[in-house]
Design a protein around this motif. Structure first.
Motif, PDB file in Angstrom:
ATOM      1  N   VAL A   1       8.911  -6.535   6.461  1.00 44.78           N
ATOM      2  CA  VAL A   1       8.025  -5.690   5.665  1.00 44.78           C
ATOM      3  C   VAL A   1       6.590  -5.943   6.088  1.00 44.78           C
ATOM      4  O   VAL A   1       6.152  -7.080   6.228  1.00 44.78           O
ATOM      5  CB  VAL A   1       8.191  -5.981   4.164  1.00 44.78           C
ATOM      6  N   HIS A   2       5.846  -4.880   6.314  1.00 42.18           N
ATOM      7  CA  HIS A   2       4.465  -5.017   6.765  1.00 42.18           C
ATOM      8  C   HIS A   2       3.541  -5.298   5.582  1.00 42.18           C
ATOM      9  O   HIS A   2       3.475  -4.531   4.624  1.00 42.18           O
ATOM     10  CB  HIS A   2       4.003  -3.740   7.491  1.00 42.18           C
TER      11      HIS A   2
ATOM     12  N   HIS B   1      18.151 -16.991   5.921  1.00 37.30           N
ATOM     13  CA  HIS B   1      16.694 -17.142   5.848  1.00 37.30           C
ATOM     14  C   HIS B   1      16.039 -15.850   5.379  1.00 37.30           C
ATOM     15  O   HIS B   1      15.110 -15.870   4.565  1.00 37.30           O
ATOM     16  CB  HIS B   1      16.126 -17.505   7.222  1.00 37.30           C
ATOM     17  N   LEU B   2      16.554 -14.726   5.901  1.00 38.31           N
ATOM     18  CA  LEU B   2      15.950 -13.439   5.573  1.00 38.31           C
ATOM     19  C   LEU B   2      16.059 -13.138   4.093  1.00 38.31           C
ATOM     20  O   LEU B   2      15.112 -12.644   3.471  1.00 38.31           O
ATOM     21  CB  LEU B   2      16.607 -12.331   6.397  1.00 38.31           C
ATOM     22  N   GLN B   3      17.216 -13.446   3.492  1.00 38.45           N
ATOM     23  CA  GLN B   3      17.368 -13.178   2.074  1.00 38.45           C
ATOM     24  C   GLN B   3      16.464 -14.063   1.222  1.00 38.45           C
ATOM     25  O   GLN B   3      15.952 -13.632   0.190  1.00 38.45           O
ATOM     26  CB  GLN B   3      18.826 -13.359   1.671  1.00 38.45           C
ATOM     27  N   ILE B   4      16.249 -15.300   1.652  1.00 37.15           N
ATOM     28  CA  ILE B   4      15.288 -16.151   0.943  1.00 37.15           C
ATOM     29  C   ILE B   4      13.903 -15.532   1.019  1.00 37.15           C
ATOM     30  O   ILE B   4      13.193 -15.412   0.018  1.00 37.15           O
ATOM     31  CB  ILE B   4      15.266 -17.574   1.548  1.00 37.15           C
ATOM     32  N   LEU B   5      13.517 -15.104   2.216  1.00 37.83           N
ATOM     33  CA  LEU B   5      12.183 -14.526   2.418  1.00 37.83           C
ATOM     34  C   LEU B   5      11.996 -13.249   1.599  1.00 37.83           C
ATOM     35  O   LEU B   5      10.948 -13.048   0.966  1.00 37.83           O
ATOM     36  CB  LEU B   5      11.972 -14.236   3.909  1.00 37.83           C
ATOM     37  N   LEU B   6      13.005 -12.386   1.585  1.00 36.36           N
ATOM     38  CA  LEU B   6      12.866 -11.116   0.879  1.00 36.36           C
ATOM     39  C   LEU B   6      12.796 -11.301  -0.632  1.00 36.36           C
ATOM     40  O   LEU B   6      12.371 -10.400  -1.349  1.00 36.36           O
ATOM     41  CB  LEU B   6      14.026 -10.180   1.241  1.00 36.36           C
TER      42      LEU B   6
ATOM     43  N   ILE C   1       5.353 -12.461   0.867  1.00 35.21           N
ATOM     44  CA  ILE C   1       5.260 -13.524   1.862  1.00 35.21           C
ATOM     45  C   ILE C   1       5.503 -12.930   3.247  1.00 35.21           C
ATOM     46  O   ILE C   1       6.518 -12.258   3.470  1.00 35.21           O
ATOM     47  CB  ILE C   1       6.265 -14.651   1.572  1.00 35.21           C
ATOM     48  N   SER C   2       4.583 -13.159   4.166  1.00 33.40           N
ATOM     49  CA  SER C   2       4.696 -12.614   5.517  1.00 33.40           C
ATOM     50  C   SER C   2       5.479 -13.525   6.450  1.00 33.40           C
ATOM     51  O   SER C   2       6.142 -13.053   7.372  1.00 33.40           O
ATOM     52  CB  SER C   2       3.303 -12.384   6.117  1.00 33.40           C
TER      53      SER C   2
ATOM     54  N   SER D   1      26.302  -4.918   3.462  1.00 30.85           N
ATOM     55  CA  SER D   1      25.112  -5.713   3.762  1.00 30.85           C
ATOM     56  C   SER D   1      24.244  -4.991   4.776  1.00 30.85           C
ATOM     57  O   SER D   1      24.737  -4.334   5.690  1.00 30.85           O
ATOM     58  CB  SER D   1      25.495  -7.098   4.289  1.00 30.85           C
ATOM     59  N   ASP D   2      22.956  -5.122   4.591  1.00 35.72           N
ATOM     60  CA  ASP D   2      21.969  -4.529   5.482  1.00 35.72           C
ATOM     61  C   ASP D   2      20.972  -5.618   5.860  1.00 35.72           C
ATOM     62  O   ASP D   2      20.474  -6.322   4.988  1.00 35.72           O
ATOM     63  CB  ASP D   2      21.244  -3.377   4.780  1.00 35.72           C
ATOM     64  N   PRO D   3      20.665  -5.786   7.161  1.00 36.94           N
ATOM     65  CA  PRO D   3      19.792  -6.885   7.561  1.00 36.94           C
ATOM     66  C   PRO D   3      18.377  -6.801   7.015  1.00 36.94           C
ATOM     67  O   PRO D   3      17.677  -7.797   6.955  1.00 36.94           O
ATOM     68  CB  PRO D   3      19.786  -6.792   9.094  1.00 36.94           C
ATOM     69  N   ILE D   4      17.952  -5.620   6.598  1.00 42.07           N
ATOM     70  CA  ILE D   4      16.589  -5.458   6.092  1.00 42.07           C
ATOM     71  C   ILE D   4      16.573  -5.480   4.569  1.00 42.07           C
ATOM     72  O   ILE D   4      15.819  -6.223   3.946  1.00 42.07           O
ATOM     73  CB  ILE D   4      15.962  -4.143   6.593  1.00 42.07           C
ATOM     74  N   HIS D   5      17.437  -4.683   3.935  1.00 42.38           N
ATOM     75  CA  HIS D   5      17.396  -4.548   2.476  1.00 42.38           C
ATOM     76  C   HIS D   5      18.337  -5.496   1.754  1.00 42.38           C
ATOM     77  O   HIS D   5      18.317  -5.586   0.536  1.00 42.38           O
ATOM     78  CB  HIS D   5      17.741  -3.104   2.086  1.00 42.38           C
ATOM     79  N   GLY D   6      19.161  -6.215   2.514  1.00 44.37           N
ATOM     80  CA  GLY D   6      20.079  -7.140   1.881  1.00 44.37           C
ATOM     81  C   GLY D   6      21.326  -6.430   1.383  1.00 44.37           C
ATOM     82  O   GLY D   6      21.770  -5.428   1.943  1.00 44.37           O
TER      83      GLY D   6
END
Length: 429
Positions: free
Chosen positions: A41-42, A71-76, A81-82, A325-330
């Motif tokens: 996400v920008h 890791h991605l799901q934690i970040l999202l 958080i960038s 599951s989607d790598p961007i939206h979870g």
């Protein structure tokens, strides 16, 4: 080849880099595993927000902390958080095949202070040293798991790698219980199924060395009790139905819902699960006996389209618990394929006139959820909703015919929690 830290001077959306370095806090040869993940996400590139997280000791091999999707799901789940920097011990040898027992411990402040220079080196050049000291927090991962031990890792031809584990979780302050869980590697942060387990000996209070029995009388997974509450809208009492009520469940998982419908409510249950390994796991570890449900191993949509032409195969309730599951939206649920009109028409056709379609929904965004509701309204007569209240799940209940809510489907064995909390939460939308 040495890692050039200059690659981290700027945020690069969706970039994932993992590497090992000598542990600056250890005199031994132990290594640290460091993972740097930039959000897809920008955000504001001139002033990005950075966060660091220490991987809990003895959970380094957990897919949550050892895979990019984890890791991605934690970040999202971290707002705005960038960049997320995860730091933990590097597993050695065959630890990934034989994960150690995990026991939660408190992270000491000195540990994060000693690693601050590493975080500084991995932060974008747009942040000054003072900003890093003030604005880059060391976060603690919390999921109420007090201890855990892996029972088995398995592989399904459709769902991929999965893990079965016993865990001790903290329900409330001072209240703990044991559970058995099923998780998939493709979405490691999501618990696919869990059931309550009870030590066979009253003196046992540990995951290690204790024998457990399964408790199939209680639905502990957060959205299953609300799904059962949707049965209220069937509109007939159990004793007034001709024969035993019939349920079709698409998506078996650990089988807790199917077992509950059979044992507690007396349903005749049919299950559909695309992955035979998931069925094996449900039978071996989660108590789903063959006498509880007839399970078909095939694609759920194909099953619906096949049986909808059979006038002798009708159900009082259709329950769908499937995710994608989607790598961007979870994670999201149900899969978009279930929004197709021909699928919804098949779902309506397999139901009796008083029947209901109950579906677990995890909307990735408001647009998806609104489109899903619009599609349901085009096929079904009425639509109801239960907000599970966990910030993720909603239960939609679609009816074939108009409903008189004064004559709900009630059985003496439905748990009070379902009756009082979730039936009262049903609202027409």
């Amino acid at each position: 080849m040495a890692l050039d830290v200059r690659v981290f001077e700027n945020i690069s959306p969706s970039r994932f880099v993992s590497f090992t370095i000598p542990n600056p806090n250890s005199q031994s040869l132990l290594l640290l595993r460091v993972a740097v993940l930039d959000s897809p996400v920008h955000f504001n590139e001139s002033s990005p927000r950075i966060a660091a997280m220490l991987v809990p000791k003895h959970r380094e091999t957990d897919w949550i902390f050892s895979t990019e999707s984890g890791h991605l799901q934690i970040l999202l789940n971290l707002p705005n958080i960038s960049r997320l920097i995860l730091i933990g011990d590097n597993p050695s040898g065959d630890d990934s095949d034989s994960p150690p027992v995990y026991h939660r411990r408190i992270v000491e402040d000195d540990e994060s202070k000693r690693l601050k220079p590493l975080v500084v080196a991995l932060s974008p050049k747009t942040l000054t040293g003072e900003e890093i000291d003030d604005d880059v927090p060391f976060l603690i991962y919390e999921d109420k798991v007090v201890s855990s031990v892996v029972i088995e890792k398995s592989f399904g031809s459709f769902v991929g790698e999965m893990v079965i584990e016993n865990v001790e979780i903290e329900i409330d302050e001072g209240t703990r219980e044991f559970r058995r869980r099923l998780r998939f590697k493709r979405m490691p942060n999501l618990v696919q199924s869990d059931i309550k387990i009870i030590p066979r000996s009253s003196s046992s209070c540990s995951l290690i060395g204790s024998e457990f029995k399964l408790d199939l009388t209680e639905l502990v997974h957060p959205y299953l009790a609300p799904m059962v509450a949707g049965l209220w809208l069937i509109g007939s009492r159990i004793g007034e139905l001709e024969g035993r009520p019939k349920a079709l469940c698409i998506g078996v998982g650990g089988g807790g819902l199917l077992s509950f419908l059979k044992l507690q409510l007396g349903f005749e249950v049919t299950g559909v699960e695309i992955d035979p390994e998931v069925v094996r796991v449900a039978r071996r570890y989660f108590g789903l006996e063959e006498s509880f449900a007839r399970v078909h191993v095939e694609d759920g949509i194909e099953f619906l389209k096949r049986v909808c032409d059979d006038d002798d195969t009708k159900f009082d309730v259709l329950m769908v618990d499937l995710d994608s599951s989607d790598p961007i939206h979870g994670v999201s649920a149900p899969p978009v394929e279930f929004l197709a009109k021909d699928v919804l028409l098949a779902a309506r056709t397999v139901l009796v006139p008083s029947g209901v379609f109950v579906v677990n929904v995890i909307p990735p965004n408001d647009v998806f959820y609104q489109e899903l509701k619009d599609e349901f309204r085009q096929v079904f007569t009425e639509l109801y909703e239960i907000d599970v209240g966990n910030g993720e799940n909603f239960i939609l209940i679609a009816t074939v015919a108009p409903r008189d809510r004064k004559n709900g489907f009630i059985g003496d064995d439905i748990t009070p929690a379902v009756l009082t909390k979730y039936i009262d939460a049903i609202k027409r939308i």
